[in-house]
Design an enzyme around this catalytic site. Structure first.
Site, mmCIF file in Angstrom:
data_model
loop_
_atom_site.group_PDB
_atom_site.id
_atom_site.type_symbol
_atom_site.label_atom_id
_atom_site.label_comp_id
_atom_site.label_asym_id
_atom_site.label_seq_id
_atom_site.Cartn_x
_atom_site.Cartn_y
_atom_site.Cartn_z
ATOM 1 N N GLU A 173 0.982 -0.954 0.048
ATOM 2 C CA GLU A 173 -0.148 0.114 -0.016
ATOM 3 C C GLU A 173 0.957 1.045 0.063
ATOM 4 O O GLU A 173 2.021 1.220 0.518
ATOM 5 C CB GLU A 173 -0.991 -0.141 1.254
ATOM 6 C CG GLU A 173 -1.695 1.319 1.307
ATOM 7 C CD GLU A 173 -2.789 1.017 2.390
ATOM 8 O OE1 GLU A 173 -2.766 -0.170 3.370
ATOM 9 O OE2 GLU A 173 -3.729 1.769 2.261
ATOM 10 N N ASN A 228 -12.471 -1.158 -0.041
ATOM 11 C CA ASN A 228 -11.659 -1.670 1.107
ATOM 12 C C ASN A 228 -12.526 -1.132 2.240
ATOM 13 O O ASN A 228 -12.936 0.170 2.308
ATOM 14 C CB ASN A 228 -10.250 -1.189 1.029
ATOM 15 C CG ASN A 228 -9.741 -1.206 2.394
ATOM 16 O OD1 ASN A 228 -9.162 -2.450 2.863
ATOM 17 N ND2 ASN A 228 -9.368 -0.401 3.084
ATOM 18 N N GLU A 229 -12.688 -2.092 3.308
ATOM 19 C CA GLU A 229 -13.288 -1.750 4.428
ATOM 20 C C GLU A 229 -14.326 -0.697 4.381
ATOM 21 O O GLU A 229 -14.080 0.481 4.807
ATOM 22 C CB GLU A 229 -12.130 -1.026 5.544
ATOM 23 C CG GLU A 229 -11.081 -2.213 5.837
ATOM 24 C CD GLU A 229 -9.997 -1.932 6.901
ATOM 25 O OE1 GLU A 229 -10.146 -0.857 7.316
ATOM 26 O OE2 GLU A 229 -9.256 -2.880 7.289
ATOM 27 N N TYR A 259 -6.439 -8.395 11.930
ATOM 28 C CA TYR A 259 -5.026 -8.045 12.526
ATOM 29 C C TYR A 259 -4.902 -8.609 14.051
ATOM 30 O O TYR A 259 -6.011 -8.694 14.794
ATOM 31 C CB TYR A 259 -4.819 -6.662 12.449
ATOM 32 C CG TYR A 259 -4.555 -5.927 11.017
ATOM 33 C CD1 TYR A 259 -3.354 -5.877 10.557
ATOM 34 C CD2 TYR A 259 -5.537 -5.377 10.459
ATOM 35 C CE1 TYR A 259 -3.090 -5.417 9.344
ATOM 36 C CE2 TYR A 259 -5.334 -4.632 9.236
ATOM 37 C CZ TYR A 259 -4.071 -4.823 8.472
ATOM 38 O OH TYR A 259 -3.747 -4.379 7.605
ATOM 39 N N GLU A 319 -6.093 -8.707 4.430
ATOM 40 C CA GLU A 319 -5.259 -7.979 5.440
ATOM 41 C C GLU A 319 -5.224 -8.669 6.706
ATOM 42 O O GLU A 319 -6.105 -9.077 7.274
ATOM 43 C CB GLU A 319 -5.800 -6.725 5.604
ATOM 44 C CG GLU A 319 -5.702 -5.889 4.456
ATOM 45 C CD GLU A 319 -6.087 -4.245 4.924
ATOM 46 O OE1 GLU A 319 -5.889 -3.999 5.934
ATOM 47 O OE2 GLU A 319 -6.587 -3.516 3.902
ATOM 48 N N GLN A 339 2.308 -5.997 5.665
ATOM 49 C CA GLN A 339 2.606 -5.601 4.325
ATOM 50 C C GLN A 339 3.735 -5.951 3.781
ATOM 51 O O GLN A 339 4.701 -6.399 4.584
ATOM 52 C CB GLN A 339 2.192 -4.208 3.915
ATOM 53 C CG GLN A 339 0.771 -3.763 4.388
ATOM 54 C CD GLN A 339 0.486 -2.424 4.015
ATOM 55 O OE1 GLN A 339 1.141 -1.687 3.018
ATOM 56 N NE2 GLN A 339 -0.732 -1.813 4.437
#
Ligand code: AHR
Length: 529
Positions: free
Chosen positions: A41, A187-188, A278, A333, A382
């Site tokens: 990203e 995204n999200e 996460y 992610e 990432q």
């Protein structure tokens, strides 16, 4: 205080005489190689400095892309790269990043409030993907972009017809259409992607799904294409990913899957749903990436194994609406999101990476492999310099993180067939945490070789594992083991090989193969008859 594995005061109660049984004649699902995917990203040095240095840089590069980073990534056979975000995807306008470098648009990047020069755009990303031998996962801007902008981007990248956009691509150096294996619809959506409810998101997704088409002749015939040629199913068609839930937000999954199931059969609106999860204790950027104690280590091991519960929660809902498992769950992610401690700007999310990260990566990849019938891609956050990265750079210096080494050791599992195993091991206990001492997966690769990955979570006790295989006598096992003096050992630019894999070999005695696993280690071996 730093605590050495050998010095830990709290004794664990791991038992000896563990065993693993496997029956290679009962194969399971294919472990899609995209499970070992990456995410890059526009954050901090994730792209600029980490991947892109520009053609005029004194850092060796090919077309502006760091040669050392490319070489390292080729070695782990990165199957797919997600780009340009993350949250950044919903702020990204692709036209600002194509054409002559001098005419690119300068913008504010909220990750660190810095100028985004757009020097690394679509053509540079595709060049990068090609240099590392990977595939593209393009995340479309559904938050602040338009349907037409997304449709034009796909046309720019994929058409082989001489349209104005294709001619623009050719003028920018690429005549042939690019391959885009996956697109993500935002995204999200529930957060930085537009703060939408699932219903609001789905209403937007529909238009993107219908109009953002892949025109590459090798990749057509997905979604609305099938209206024009209903018999033209294409196994290589681009896969379309709906931005799904965070963590255990099962209501979001339920809402999306219900709408997927209600869509007309000839018009599936998405082929996969994403999940973000996460690992952290008190929120992002709170847990130390180095100088932590055994309690922190044990907590992260437990949280890594908890990925199984998170996936199970979502797959149970998906199974209700999609028992044939047509829709993939992609964990695009995940990773240990720790305190950013090695960049001046904390919003650059640059953190160290220790043996603990390697061990939790192995545990998480094992969970994905066990769910391979539904989980068909994951993208660790990432790739370079951001969160749980493979690679850290500092100017012209580069190092491989402990997590990188896990990805290297796990290459044989890409597209291999899972072999169910049963593990009879001791327990690792720390305070109120009680985990199996050993976690493992087995698989047969495309060449027929049998592989075993074993993680000894216990930071103090080694484990001797007896291997029992049905229908095969194993004479030896050969591979690599990754461990280090302490669970918080890291690779530094002045000591880049503190955590590196070492060769390991076990030989059967009296027809019995005993695998000795050091404490806090990951071992990957090929089994030989
Ligand atoms: O990976 C960092 C950020 O975490 C991503 O941009 C976003 O999708 C997630 O919240």
């Amino acid at each position: 205080m730093l605590i050495s594995g050998a010095m830990l005061a709290t004794p664990s109660l791991a038992e000896q005489n563990s065993s693993i049984r496997l029956n290679p004649s009962q194969p399971g699902h294919t472990i899609n190689r995209d499970i070992f995917g990456q995410f890059a990203e526009h954050i901090g040095e994730g792209i600029y400095g980490g991947i892109w240095v520009g053609e005029d840089s004194k850092i060796p590069n090919v077309k502006g892309i760091r040669a050392d980073v490319v070489k390292a990534l080729r070695a782990i056979k990165v199957p797919v790269v997600r780009w340009p975000g993350g949250c950044y995807a919903d702020q990204y306008h692709w036209r600002e990043g194509v054409g002559p470098q001098s005419s690119r648009v300068d913008r504010i990047n909220p990750w660190g409030n810095v100028i985004e020069p757009n020097h690394f755009g679509t053509d540079e990303f595709m060049e990068f993907v090609q240099q590392i031998g990977s595939e593209a996962y393009i995340n479309l801007n559904l938050g602040s972009g338009t349907v037409q902008e997304a449709a034009d981007w796909l046309e720019y990248m994929t058409t082989d017809l001489p349209t104005t956009l294709a001619k623009q691509r050719a003028a920018n150096g690429h005549t042939a259409p690019y391959r885009v294996k996956y697109i993500g619809f935002g995204n999200e959506a529930w957060g930085c992607g537009g703060a939408m409810t699932a219903d609001e998101y789905f209403a937007r997704l529909k238009a993107y799904s219908v109009f953002a088409l892949n025109h590459n002749p090798q990749q057509r015939f997905a979604g609305i294409d099938l209206l024009f040629d209903r018999d033209a199913h294409n196994p290589h068609a681009m896969q379309r990913i709906a931005a799904g839930p965070n963590d255990t937000d099962t209501a979001f999954t339920e809402a999306l899957m219900k709408k997927w199931a209600a869509a007309p059969g000839y018009l599936p609106l998405f082929d996969a749903m994403s999940l973000h999860h996460y690992t952290m204790t008190r929120g992002p950027m709170s847990d130390a990436s180095q100088d932590f104690d055994e309690s922190d280590y044990a907590t992260f091991a437990q949280l890594a194994l908890n990925m199984d519960r998170v996936i199970t929660l979502h797959t149970e809902i998906m199974d209700t609406y999609d028992p044939q498992k047509k829709v993939a769950l992609v964990v695009d992610e995940w990773g240990n999101w720790l305190k950013p401690d090695i960049a001046e700007n904390p919003k650059f999310l640059k953190q160290q990476n220790s043996l603990r990260d390697a061990i939790t990566a192995s545990l998480t990849l094992n969970v994905f492999a066990r769910h391979a019938d539904r989980v068909r891609m994951s993208n660790i956050a990432q790739m370079v310099n951001v969160i749980q990265s493979m690679i850290l750079t500092d100017g012209e210096k580069m190092l491989l993180t402990p997590t990188y080494h896990i990805y290297h050791m796990y290459v044989p599992f890409q597209d291999a067939t899972l072999i169910p195993i049963s593990i009879d091991s001791g327990r690792y206990r720390m305070d109120d945490i009680n985990l199996p001492q050993i976690d493992a997966i087995a698989a047969r690769d495309a060449n027929g070789k049998l592989w075993l990955a074993l993680t000894n979570i216990d930071p103090v006790d080694s484990a001797d594992i007896t291997l029992q295989l049905e229908g095969m006598v194993v004479k030896s096992a050969k591979g690599e083991v990754l461990t280090a003096p302490r669970v918080d050992t890291v690779n530094r630019f002045d000591e880049p090989a503190a955590v590196v894999p070492k060769p390991v070999k076990f030989t059967a005695k009296n027809s019995r193969l005993l695998l000795s696993l050091p404490p806090k280690s990951v071992t990957v071996v090929e089994l030989k008859g």
